[in-house]
Design an enzyme around this catalytic site. Structure first.
Site, PDB file in Angstrom:
ATOM      1  N   GLU A 162       0.822  -1.199   0.000  1.00  0.00           N
ATOM      2  CA  GLU A 162       0.000   0.000   0.000  1.00  0.00           C
ATOM      3  C   GLU A 162       0.864   1.261   0.000  1.00  0.00           C
ATOM      4  O   GLU A 162       1.836   1.306   0.733  1.00  0.00           O
ATOM      5  CB  GLU A 162      -0.915   0.034   1.231  1.00  0.00           C
ATOM      6  CG  GLU A 162      -2.017   1.064   1.093  1.00  0.00           C
ATOM      7  CD  GLU A 162      -2.923   1.153   2.317  1.00  0.00           C
ATOM      8  OE1 GLU A 162      -2.502   0.744   3.405  1.00  0.00           O
ATOM      9  OE2 GLU A 162      -4.037   1.656   2.170  1.00  0.00           O
ATOM     10  N   ALA A 296       2.259  -0.594  10.821  1.00  0.00           N
ATOM     11  CA  ALA A 296       1.708  -1.894  10.469  1.00  0.00           C
ATOM     12  C   ALA A 296       0.961  -1.808   9.158  1.00  0.00           C
ATOM     13  O   ALA A 296       0.607  -0.726   8.708  1.00  0.00           O
ATOM     14  CB  ALA A 296       0.759  -2.359  11.575  1.00  0.00           C
ATOM     15  N   MET A 297       0.740  -2.970   8.548  1.00  0.00           N
ATOM     16  CA  MET A 297       0.013  -3.041   7.284  1.00  0.00           C
ATOM     17  C   MET A 297      -0.950  -4.210   7.330  1.00  0.00           C
ATOM     18  O   MET A 297      -0.572  -5.324   7.653  1.00  0.00           O
ATOM     19  CB  MET A 297       1.018  -3.175   6.134  1.00  0.00           C
ATOM     20  CG  MET A 297       0.376  -3.302   4.765  1.00  0.00           C
ATOM     21  SD  MET A 297      -0.681  -1.864   4.365  1.00  0.00           S
ATOM     22  CE  MET A 297      -1.962  -2.667   3.410  1.00  0.00           C
ATOM     23  N   GLU A 298      -2.201  -3.911   6.945  1.00  0.00           N
ATOM     24  CA  GLU A 298      -3.302  -4.840   7.186  1.00  0.00           C
ATOM     25  C   GLU A 298      -3.477  -5.930   6.132  1.00  0.00           C
ATOM     26  O   GLU A 298      -4.594  -6.423   5.953  1.00  0.00           O
ATOM     27  CB  GLU A 298      -4.602  -4.041   7.276  1.00  0.00           C
ATOM     28  CG  GLU A 298      -5.038  -3.346   5.961  1.00  0.00           C
ATOM     29  CD  GLU A 298      -4.617  -1.895   5.846  1.00  0.00           C
ATOM     30  OE1 GLU A 298      -3.642  -1.509   6.526  1.00  0.00           O
ATOM     31  OE2 GLU A 298      -5.241  -1.153   5.076  1.00  0.00           O
ATOM     32  N   ASN A 299      -2.412  -6.357   5.437  1.00  0.00           N
ATOM     33  CA  ASN A 299      -2.537  -7.421   4.435  1.00  0.00           C
ATOM     34  C   ASN A 299      -3.544  -8.468   4.887  1.00  0.00           C
ATOM     35  O   ASN A 299      -3.453  -8.990   5.995  1.00  0.00           O
ATOM     36  CB  ASN A 299      -1.188  -8.122   4.237  1.00  0.00           C
ATOM     37  CG  ASN A 299      -0.036  -7.172   4.120  1.00  0.00           C
ATOM     38  OD1 ASN A 299      -0.039  -6.320   3.256  1.00  0.00           O
ATOM     39  ND2 ASN A 299       0.944  -7.289   5.011  1.00  0.00           N
ATOM     40  N   HIS A 331      -6.697  -1.839  15.363  1.00  0.00           N
ATOM     41  CA  HIS A 331      -6.779  -1.049  14.122  1.00  0.00           C
ATOM     42  C   HIS A 331      -6.602  -1.952  12.897  1.00  0.00           C
ATOM     43  O   HIS A 331      -7.413  -1.927  11.965  1.00  0.00           O
ATOM     44  CB  HIS A 331      -5.710   0.046  14.165  1.00  0.00           C
ATOM     45  CG  HIS A 331      -5.644   0.906  12.938  1.00  0.00           C
ATOM     46  ND1 HIS A 331      -6.044   2.217  12.928  1.00  0.00           N
ATOM     47  CD2 HIS A 331      -5.211   0.647  11.687  1.00  0.00           C
ATOM     48  CE1 HIS A 331      -5.878   2.728  11.719  1.00  0.00           C
ATOM     49  NE2 HIS A 331      -5.361   1.790  10.938  1.00  0.00           N
ATOM     50  N   GLU A 332      -5.564  -2.763  12.910  1.00  0.00           N
ATOM     51  CA  GLU A 332      -5.270  -3.589  11.726  1.00  0.00           C
ATOM     52  C   GLU A 332      -6.323  -4.676  11.542  1.00  0.00           C
ATOM     53  O   GLU A 332      -6.688  -5.001  10.415  1.00  0.00           O
ATOM     54  CB  GLU A 332      -3.872  -4.212  11.831  1.00  0.00           C
ATOM     55  CG  GLU A 332      -2.734  -3.200  11.980  1.00  0.00           C
ATOM     56  CD  GLU A 332      -2.731  -2.108  10.929  1.00  0.00           C
ATOM     57  OE1 GLU A 332      -3.083  -2.391   9.764  1.00  0.00           O
ATOM     58  OE2 GLU A 332      -2.387  -0.956  11.264  1.00  0.00           O
ATOM     59  N   HIS A 335      -9.367  -3.396   9.901  1.00  0.00           N
ATOM     60  CA  HIS A 335      -9.211  -3.294   8.445  1.00  0.00           C
ATOM     61  C   HIS A 335      -9.604  -4.583   7.717  1.00  0.00           C
ATOM     62  O   HIS A 335      -9.892  -4.544   6.525  1.00  0.00           O
ATOM     63  CB  HIS A 335      -7.753  -3.015   8.091  1.00  0.00           C
ATOM     64  CG  HIS A 335      -7.376  -1.569   8.113  1.00  0.00           C
ATOM     65  ND1 HIS A 335      -8.132  -0.591   7.519  1.00  0.00           N
ATOM     66  CD2 HIS A 335      -6.286  -0.935   8.632  1.00  0.00           C
ATOM     67  CE1 HIS A 335      -7.522   0.589   7.693  1.00  0.00           C
ATOM     68  NE2 HIS A 335      -6.410   0.408   8.362  1.00  0.00           N
ATOM     69  N   GLU A 354      -9.320   4.230   6.932  1.00  0.00           N
ATOM     70  CA  GLU A 354      -8.477   4.644   8.059  1.00  0.00           C
ATOM     71  C   GLU A 354      -9.266   5.289   9.189  1.00  0.00           C
ATOM     72  O   GLU A 354      -8.961   5.075  10.356  1.00  0.00           O
ATOM     73  CB  GLU A 354      -7.353   5.557   7.582  1.00  0.00           C
ATOM     74  CG  GLU A 354      -6.410   4.890   6.568  1.00  0.00           C
ATOM     75  CD  GLU A 354      -5.750   3.622   7.093  1.00  0.00           C
ATOM     76  OE1 GLU A 354      -5.838   3.365   8.309  1.00  0.00           O
ATOM     77  OE2 GLU A 354      -5.160   2.882   6.282  1.00  0.00           O
TER      78      GLU A 354
HETATM   79 ZN   LIG Z   1      -4.861   1.688   8.917  1.00  0.00          ZN
END
Ligand SMILES: [Zn+2]
Length: 881
Positions: A162, A296-299, A331-332, A335, A354
């Site tokens: 992203e 962090a990244m919500e893959n 949060h993640e 998502h 977001e």
């Molecule tokens: Zn986020």
């Protein structure tokens, strides 16, 4: 995605184009790619080369050509194609020639002659790509582990797509509306773990100690959620509601993932109930990466975190870390619904991802850990968004994003913080149950597809029977926010309150005047409450008694309140009896009104001086932030000493009550406030605090520094470091294998106030491999602001700009000059920043520079107006005798 917002956060561009409420199909959403060809399914095979700096790939993509086209255009960046072939449904093969546009990051595939007719095809591309060191696309993450007492260098491979980096791993229709299913396989050393969105379906041994891992077919998803991780990892396993849960860590760290695992189980179960649609995949893995960007990244099915924000060592027992881990995990995971199951059609609606994930994280923490005060944390975050949203360079939550090169610009506090605050306000207005019903309908109807904000309003309107679009449009389609002016008169015993609104800006007197529909919650001295939906026309409200009347009770509203003087004084007298959230709100509003020139600084400082026995962490965190803002406006050393003396006097009171040592049965907030006060007192030069911090640092082997205050202690030590403590910090940086601790040491090294040491550290950052390249650049550009060596940081940046740019990622370059200029409070520097950006980078970099310039000009204006008064106040209260 969550990123540490460590950069200068200012805002730009009132792009007031009317938001499009188009149907969210790829045909009508914005974007660069033509919509005549759409992908349905990708089969990807990724083979990293020995040495891990490149890989070979094969992409087999099922596509639908909707009308005859001369060529197929898709995204590709840093990929070289060996061959590209098209196979018709009749089995006929067509060779395609490829041409690339590096700037637009596209590949155009055309047959030797003629058109590609409408129909279904299978496109096969054999290609090769690079594995870089920046956390973008497919990248390598270098880290250290201790094996048999020795430090050993390790490499892990990871992805971060992203917003627009999937095109670095595979040729792709790399825009969120082009959903497709994915079959992913990879060839790796047999001893390594490989993790992707879906569980492994098959593992086949290959020659040469390799194996091929094939993952199950994914659900329909956008490219920015594709994930692939390869490395030596330990795995912690569990499950909840039929979903397999896994947490992968670097070797030897899985015990530190137990807190996150327990939180995950609680959160997934709660969300399954809340959304009324269950988590969509058979498994949910999370990875604690030993590095990468801080966030962090919500893959989907394979969420990646920097371990510094995800692991928790129970032996250290930092409450601050528990709160951080819980919040980012919620949060993640949110998502997985908001963003993954239902995706924004284009980056202009990023707030749907977001804002909601941020709001859901706060809500979840409040529900399961009310003692943490997540609503107050959220009010602090809202204030950051309002500070950005009140400036000249602001933008609406729904903001046009002309092309994907600019997609990263919308990841700001307005998208996250204003988004969250607006949702909170809307939920408060509609009621929890009605709001949830609207969300459930939205999830059910749009699962596995893309939406715009209009879709959400439609479902909330159906659930509530109210006209949500009209209420909401002002908040999501207009920039900025209102100030509500409250005036009170007494009619006998009764209070008559008049409410009126106008647009609030910090530094934009010529801004177009706008109006909002504002749910205003009022309370009188007996806490009798009224909610008024205030429109453009003033409204009158009556209360039974003529005492103080407060507005925006509960601090859930996204607006400022300005009271008439008399009422403000009355409220001030009752402040100590009110909830801390109310005091926080009054302080925040008063400070913002001062920044905007609507009140003078004496009003604000009088409130601070009146805090008396205030014990609330969030109130003091706000005060510390405000004092830091004012401190940046002071140039002359003698003036700075006077201001610091005043700050020390203000902050010593709460610190005297809290002290250095944890007390039996103290609240968690007290422990966290302790750290915030130590750091702020250290910055202001409190000799006793500096001495104690040094002693604790020197004695850390015999008695470890308590983890909740360790970041603060390290920062104070860094700020006043001599050669010896500088070397000690460097030693820690090189030898510590815990990434969270390493990040604390980096922060300490950014505080170096001694110009000689600051210079030395800047040179080491630039010329050595002490830190990963992107981390080195971020530390370089932030050192001036953190250490107070602003001029030194700026000169160093200018003198080494091309070397710094060479180290930064192409996108990272955009933040280098703004980061170094942000601490200035002199309008001439704003001009210098703009001019230098124009000389050194292309036009897409100008937005971030303009935002920072706007921030600098705001500070210059406050400085011209208030500095004299602030210093007089400080001197009058600290004068001897
Ligand atoms: Zn986020």
């Amino acid at each position: 995605m969550t990123e540490a917002l460590g950069r200068a956060l200012v805002f730009v561009a009132a792009l007031l184009a009317a938001s499009a409420h188009a149907e969210p199909s790829p045909v009508t959403t914005p974007g660069k790619l033509p919509k005549d060809v759409v992908p349905r399914h990708y089969a990807l095979r990724i083979v990293p080369a020995a040495g891990y700096d490149r890989f070979e790939g094969r992409a087999i993509i099922d596509i639908e050509v909707r009308k005859p086209v001369p060529a197929i255009v898709l995204n590709a960046a840093d990929l070289s194609f060996a061959s590209a072939r098209l196979r018709t449904s009749a089995g006929e093969e067509i060779d395609l020639g490829a041409s690339f546009d590096a700037k637009r990051e596209t590949a155009t595939l055309a047959p030797a002659s003629g058109l590609v007719a409408a129909g279904d095809y299978r496109l096969q591309i054999d290609y090769a790509g690079r594995i870089g060191r920046h956390p973008q696309g497919f990248y390598q993450l270098r880290y250290k582990l201790r094996e048999q007492g020795r430090l050993v260098e390790k490499i892990m491979l990871a992805t971060k797509m992203e917003p627009v980096h999937a095109r670095k791993l595979f040729p792709a229709w790399d825009e969120p509306a082009f959903r497709a299913t994915f079959d992913i396989s990879t060839v790796v050393d047999a001893s390594l773990a490989a993790v992707s969105n879906m569980p492994a379906a098959a593992t086949t041994p290959l020659a040469g100690g390799k194996k091929e891992v094939t993952f199950s077919r994914s659900v329909s998803m956008p490219t920015y959620l594709v994930a692939l991780f390869i490395g030596e990892m330990d795995k912690l396993e569990d499950g909840v509601d039929g979903v397999q849960l896994g947490i992968y860590t670097a070797k030897g760290k899985s015990e530190q993932a137990r807190f996150a695992m327990a939180a995950t189980k609680q959160i997934v179960r709660y969300f399954n109930g809340y959304f009324g649609v269950r988590y969509a995949l058979p498994k949910l893995d999370q990875l604690a990466l030993p590095g990468g960007s801080v966030g962090a990244m919500e893959n989907w099915g394979a969420i990646a975190y920097n371990e510094g924000v995800f692991l928790y060592d129970p032996a250290e027992g930092s409450l601050r870390q528990r709160q951080r881990v819980y919040g980012i995990t919620a949060h993640e995971i949110a998502h997985q619904w908001f963003g993954n199951l239902v995706t924004m059609a284009w980056w202009d609606n990023l707030w749907l991802n977001e804002g909601f994930a941020s709001w859901m994280a706060t809500r979840t923490a409040e529900r399961f850990h009310p003692e943490w005060g997540a609503a107050k944390r959220s009010a602090l975050f809202k204030d950051v968004a309002m500070a950005e949203d009140g400036r000249r360079m602001t933008h609406p939550i729904q903001t046009p994003v002309a092309d994907d090169a600019r997609a990263m610009d919308v990841f700001d506090s307005i998208t996250y913080g204003k988004g969250e605050a607006f949702i909170r306000m809307l939920e408060g207005y509609l009621g929890e149950r009605v709001f949830r019903e609207g969300i459930r309908r939205y999830m059910r109807e749009h699962a596995f597809s893309n939406t715009t904000t209009a879709d959400l309003w439609r479902h909330l309107a159906q659930a509530s029977g109210r006209d949500i679009q009209t209420l909401a449009a002002g908040w999501t389609e207009q920039p900025g926010y209102p100030v509500v002016k409250l005036t009170q008169r007494c009619d006998g015993d009764r209070a008559v309150i008049t409410l009126a609104q106008e647009r609030f800006t910090l530094n934009d007197p010529a801004a177009p005047s706008l109006a909002w529909n504002i749910p205003v919650i009022l309370a009188d001295a007996r806490d009798a409450r009224r909610t008024v939906l205030l429109g453009p026309a003033p409204a009158e409200v009556r209360f039974g008694s003529c005492g103080p009347v407060r507005a925006n009770v509960g601090n859930a509203g996204y607006f400022r309140v300005q009271y008439d003087d008399r009422n403000l004084q009355r409220i001030g007298r009752t402040l100590a009896q009110l909830d801390a959230l109310e005091r926080l709100r009054l302080l925040q509003d008063t400070f913002a009104l001062m920044q905007a020139g609507r009140l003078d600084s004496a009003r604000y400082l009088a409130l601070v001086d009146g805090l008396g026995n205030e014990a609330d962490r969030s109130v003091w965190e706000h005060v510390i932030g405000a004092l830091r803002f004012l401190r940046e406006l002071v140039d002359a050393p003698e003036a700075l000493a006077d201001f610091d003396r005043y700050s020390v006097q203000v902050l010593r009171k709460p610190f005297a009550r809290i002290g250095w040592e944890a007390r039996p049965k103290e609240s968690g907030d007290a422990a966290i406030l302790r750290g915030a006060l130590i750091e702020a007192l250290g910055r202001s030069g409190d000799a006793a605090v500096i001495r104690e911090a040094r002693e604790r640092f020197l004695g850390r082997d015999a008695k470890p520094i308590e983890a909740t205050i360790r970041p603060a202690v390290l920062n104070v030590v860094g700020r006043y470091a001599d050669d010896k403590s500088f070397e000690a910090l460097l030693g820690l940086l090189r030898n510590v294998t815990q990434i969270g601790y390493k990040l604390e040491v980096q922060s300490a090294l950014r505080q170096l106030a001694d110009p000689k040491l600051a210079q030395r550290w800047l040179e080491l950052l630039l010329t050595t491999d002490e830190l990963a390249p992107d981390e080195a650049v971020a530390n370089l550009s932030r050192l001036g602001g953190d250490s107070g060596q602003i001029e030194l940081g700026w000169r160093f940046t200018l003198a080494h700009l091309s070397e710094i740019y060479a180290k930064a990622s192409p996108r990272g370059r955009v933040y280098v000059l703004p980061g170094a200029a942000a601490p200035f409070a002199d309008a001439a520097r704003a001009e210098e920043l703009i001019a230098l950006t124009k000389t050194n980078l292309d036009a897409s970099a100008l937005y971030q520079a303009e935002k920072t310039a706007d921030w600098i000009r705001l500070k210059a204006a406050v400085k011209a107006r208030e500095m004299r008064r602030v210093l007089d106040w400080a001197r009058a209260r600290t004068a001897p005798g």
